[in-house]
Enzyme design. Structure first.
Site, PDB file in Angstrom:
ATOM      1  N   HIS A  27      46.766  51.945  30.545  1.00 21.02           N
ATOM      2  CA  HIS A  27      45.370  51.618  30.227  1.00 21.02           C
ATOM      3  C   HIS A  27      44.469  52.663  30.873  1.00 21.02           C
ATOM      4  O   HIS A  27      43.878  52.449  31.911  1.00 21.02           O
ATOM      5  CB  HIS A  27      45.051  50.221  30.769  1.00 21.02           C
ATOM      6  CG  HIS A  27      43.695  49.732  30.373  1.00 21.02           C
ATOM      7  ND1 HIS A  27      43.250  49.727  29.080  1.00 21.02           N
ATOM      8  CD2 HIS A  27      42.692  49.206  31.109  1.00 21.02           C
ATOM      9  CE1 HIS A  27      42.025  49.229  29.048  1.00 21.02           C
ATOM     10  NE2 HIS A  27      41.653  48.915  30.263  1.00 21.02           N
ATOM     11  N   ILE A  48      34.077  38.511  32.835  1.00 20.49           N
ATOM     12  CA  ILE A  48      35.196  38.176  31.936  1.00 20.49           C
ATOM     13  C   ILE A  48      35.630  36.725  32.161  1.00 20.49           C
ATOM     14  O   ILE A  48      35.884  35.983  31.208  1.00 20.49           O
ATOM     15  CB  ILE A  48      36.395  39.141  32.128  1.00 20.49           C
ATOM     16  CG1 ILE A  48      35.964  40.592  31.855  1.00 20.49           C
ATOM     17  CG2 ILE A  48      37.546  38.764  31.200  1.00 20.49           C
ATOM     18  CD1 ILE A  48      37.063  41.633  32.021  1.00 20.49           C
ATOM     19  N   GLY A  85      38.963  34.482  39.373  1.00 22.15           N
ATOM     20  CA  GLY A  85      37.857  35.441  39.224  1.00 22.15           C
ATOM     21  C   GLY A  85      36.836  34.836  38.279  1.00 22.15           C
ATOM     22  O   GLY A  85      37.170  34.500  37.135  1.00 22.15           O
ATOM     23  N   GLY A 113      33.762  36.180  37.336  1.00 19.30           N
ATOM     24  CA  GLY A 113      32.714  37.130  36.973  1.00 19.30           C
ATOM     25  C   GLY A 113      32.452  37.099  35.475  1.00 19.30           C
ATOM     26  O   GLY A 113      32.551  36.048  34.840  1.00 19.30           O
ATOM     27  N   SER A 151      42.628  42.656  35.687  1.00 24.06           N
ATOM     28  CA  SER A 151      41.958  43.495  36.697  1.00 24.06           C
ATOM     29  C   SER A 151      42.425  44.952  36.660  1.00 24.06           C
ATOM     30  O   SER A 151      43.601  45.233  36.459  1.00 24.06           O
ATOM     31  CB  SER A 151      42.255  42.948  38.095  1.00 24.06           C
ATOM     32  OG  SER A 151      42.135  41.555  38.139  1.00 24.06           O
ATOM     33  N   ARG A 204      38.754  56.915  43.492  1.00 25.98           N
ATOM     34  CA  ARG A 204      39.758  56.098  42.805  1.00 25.98           C
ATOM     35  C   ARG A 204      40.651  55.402  43.837  1.00 25.98           C
ATOM     36  O   ARG A 204      41.025  54.250  43.682  1.00 25.98           O
ATOM     37  CB  ARG A 204      40.570  57.030  41.900  1.00 25.98           C
ATOM     38  CG  ARG A 204      41.431  56.332  40.919  1.00 25.98           C
ATOM     39  CD  ARG A 204      41.836  57.316  39.819  1.00 25.98           C
ATOM     40  NE  ARG A 204      43.160  57.012  39.345  1.00 25.98           N
ATOM     41  CZ  ARG A 204      44.262  57.473  39.887  1.00 25.98           C
ATOM     42  NH1 ARG A 204      44.207  58.272  40.933  1.00 25.98           N
ATOM     43  NH2 ARG A 204      45.435  57.161  39.400  1.00 25.98           N
TER      44      ARG A 204
HETATM   45  O1  TXD Z   1      41.144  45.540  29.279  1.00 22.26           O
HETATM   46  C1  TXD Z   1      41.108  45.415  30.471  1.00 22.26           C
HETATM   47  N1  TXD Z   1      42.202  45.161  31.167  1.00 22.26           N
HETATM   48  C2  TXD Z   1      39.805  45.531  31.182  1.00 22.26           C
HETATM   49  C3  TXD Z   1      39.775  45.349  32.583  1.00 22.26           C
HETATM   50  C4  TXD Z   1      38.610  45.732  30.438  1.00 22.26           C
HETATM   51  C5  TXD Z   1      37.409  45.656  31.098  1.00 22.26           C
HETATM   52  C6  TXD Z   1      37.280  45.390  32.519  1.00 22.26           C
HETATM   53  N2  TXD Z   1      38.513  45.333  33.206  1.00 22.26           N
HETATM   54  C7  TXD Z   1      38.563  44.930  34.619  1.00 22.26           C
HETATM   55  O2  TXD Z   1      38.557  43.521  34.712  1.00 22.26           O
HETATM   56  C8  TXD Z   1      37.410  45.364  35.503  1.00 22.26           C
HETATM   57  O3  TXD Z   1      37.523  46.707  35.876  1.00 22.26           O
HETATM   58  C9  TXD Z   1      37.590  44.408  36.672  1.00 22.26           C
HETATM   59  O4  TXD Z   1      38.608  44.890  37.547  1.00 22.26           O
HETATM   60  C10 TXD Z   1      38.090  43.124  36.007  1.00 22.26           C
HETATM   61  C11 TXD Z   1      37.065  42.030  35.905  1.00 22.26           C
HETATM   62  O5  TXD Z   1      35.957  42.471  35.186  1.00 22.26           O
HETATM   63  P1  TXD Z   1      34.571  41.627  35.201  1.00 22.26           P
HETATM   64  O6  TXD Z   1      33.617  42.307  34.314  1.00 22.26           O
HETATM   65  O7  TXD Z   1      34.851  40.182  35.011  1.00 22.26           O
HETATM   66  O8  TXD Z   1      34.149  41.887  36.717  1.00 22.26           O
HETATM   67  P2  TXD Z   1      33.176  41.066  37.642  1.00 22.26           P
HETATM   68  O9  TXD Z   1      32.101  40.409  36.849  1.00 22.26           O
HETATM   69  O10 TXD Z   1      32.805  41.972  38.778  1.00 22.26           O
HETATM   70  O11 TXD Z   1      34.120  39.903  38.183  1.00 22.26           O
HETATM   71  C12 TXD Z   1      35.191  40.136  39.040  1.00 22.26           C
HETATM   72  C13 TXD Z   1      35.507  38.843  39.711  1.00 22.26           C
HETATM   73  C14 TXD Z   1      34.273  38.265  40.382  1.00 22.26           C
HETATM   74  O12 TXD Z   1      34.211  36.869  40.144  1.00 22.26           O
HETATM   75  C15 TXD Z   1      34.597  38.584  41.805  1.00 22.26           C
HETATM   76  O13 TXD Z   1      33.837  37.958  42.669  1.00 22.26           O
HETATM   77  C16 TXD Z   1      36.073  38.196  41.813  1.00 22.26           C
HETATM   78  O14 TXD Z   1      36.469  39.021  40.766  1.00 22.26           O
HETATM   79  N3  TXD Z   1      36.762  38.396  43.082  1.00 22.26           N
HETATM   80  C17 TXD Z   1      37.715  37.562  43.536  1.00 22.26           C
HETATM   81  N4  TXD Z   1      38.275  36.468  43.016  1.00 22.26           N
HETATM   82  C18 TXD Z   1      39.217  35.822  43.716  1.00 22.26           C
HETATM   83  N5  TXD Z   1      39.623  36.227  44.931  1.00 22.26           N
HETATM   84  C19 TXD Z   1      39.087  37.326  45.515  1.00 22.26           C
HETATM   85  N6  TXD Z   1      39.499  37.727  46.705  1.00 22.26           N
HETATM   86  C20 TXD Z   1      38.089  38.041  44.801  1.00 22.26           C
HETATM   87  N7  TXD Z   1      37.351  39.141  45.045  1.00 22.26           N
HETATM   88  C21 TXD Z   1      36.558  39.364  43.995  1.00 22.26           C
END
Ligand code: TXD
Length: 321
Positions: free
Chosen positions: A176, A14, A10, A12, A120, A89
């Protein structure tokens, strides 16, 4: 000692901060995986090009292929989408469970010996699903929530008392979500109970309790507070820091006691669920769960939180995962 390798799944918000923090700390070489062509390559190139300035010497590589995560010591997963307007949800659960399933299959095939930290959302369900799909030992699959939730709680206490946050020890247990359980009674400033300090500050137990209740509520809603301000996404600096602390404890076999989403085998009266509790993190992942005595009120709050996790997992199973 051979350089360690961390794979980030991932790329994005984070994922990017994770890559940079791991570089700055020279914790390990970094592989950043994401399916969109060129994007992870661009992100890691950008971070790597600061290495002369910041003085770090690790390899950072972006990839679109799972085979590049081979032999990773630690895998950190942030893949998943945030909830969009109009999305229920269940919709989010289905979308992210699909993503997590594909990620789990990739990690199982290419990094079967890694210790895996999942970020995630919905966290407790995603950790459960990842373990189910991979069949990895439970101690090697851990979720990040408690380190961040506890840091948020500690920050609010430090700001309230006007002392360094380094001297605050405070922990948050449970799932969480809104039902998480900040442990007020054990929160302390270098061993001195926070409640005692609040009572001294306000000279009044009722007022001290009100102030603490407000900090507890703010902790539970802290993720939403950041979302409300950012408007376009959720917290990303602090979740990345939290996961890096966990990875550091694991790679350095530090035996740190970090609140983590780990599999319970009867501890805290819970059997067969991933729940946030203090865990000893070392080279084998979650090496031990630390039990603390809860009073009736704390136990009741913890039970509510465990039930929320159970319902979430049941929802996911109902949706076919
Ligand atoms: O404390 C905690 N656990 C959290 C969790 C605190 C804050 C946010 N939290 C969760 O982390 C948030 O609800 C998301 O589910 C994740 C990632 O947060 P982020 O802010 O990094 O989200 P982004 O910027 O949308 O990035 C998500 C990434 C991005 O690169 C997508 O394109 C990728 O996930 N993605 C994938 N990667 C690999 N394989 C597949 N299939 C895929 N689909 C999406």
């Amino acid at each position: 000692m051979a350089k360690k390798k961390i794979a980030l799944i991932g790329g994005g918000q984070i994922g990017g901060v994770l890559a940079q923090l791991i570089g700055l700390r020279e914790l390990a070489d970094v592989i950043l995986f994401y399916i969109v062509e060129d994007m992870p390559q661009g992100k890691t190139l950008d971070i790597a090009e600061a290495s002369r300035i910041d003085g770090f010497d690790v390899k950072l590589k972006g990839t679109n292929e799972y085979k590049d995560i081979d032999n990773a010591d630690v895998v950190i997963i942030t893949a998943g989408l945030p909830r969009k307007p109009g999305m229920s949800r269940d919709d989010l659960l289905t979308t992210n469970a699909k993503i997590m399933k594909s990620v789990a299959e990739g990690v199982k095939e290419h990094a079967p010996n890694a210790i895996v930290i999942i970020i995630s959302n919905p966290l407790d369900a995603m950790v459960t699903l990842f373990q189910k799909v991979t069949g990895f030992d439970h101690n090697k699959v851990i979720g990040q929530a408690g380190v961040l939730d506890s840091s948020r709680f500690s920050s609010f206490i430090a700001w309230e008392l006007g002392v360094s946050v380094k001297d605050i020890n405070a922990m948050v247990l449970g799932g969480h979500g809104d039902t998480m359980v900040p442990l007020v009674r054990y929160a302390n400033v270098n061993g001195v109970p926070v409640m005692e300090q609040l009572e001294r500050k306000y000279g009044d137990a009722t007022k001290a309790k009100e102030v603490m209740d407000a900090m507890v509520t703010r902790t539970k809603k802290a993720g939403g507070e950041v979302v409300g301000l950012l408007k376009t996404g959720s917290a990303f600096y602090s979740p990345a820091s939290a996961a890096v602390a966990m990875a550091e404890a694991i790679l350095g076999d530090q035996k740190r006691v970090l609140p983590s989403c780990v599999y319970l085998n009867g501890e805290y009266g819970v059997d067969g669920y991933y729940v946030g509790v203090p865990a000893v993190l070392g080279e084998n992942g979650c090496e031990r769960v630390l039990e603390v005595t809860l009073n009736d009120e704390e136990q009741a709050a913890f039970d509510v939180s465990v039930n929320a996790v159970k319902n979430l997992v049941a929802d996911m199973e109902r949706l076919g995962f």
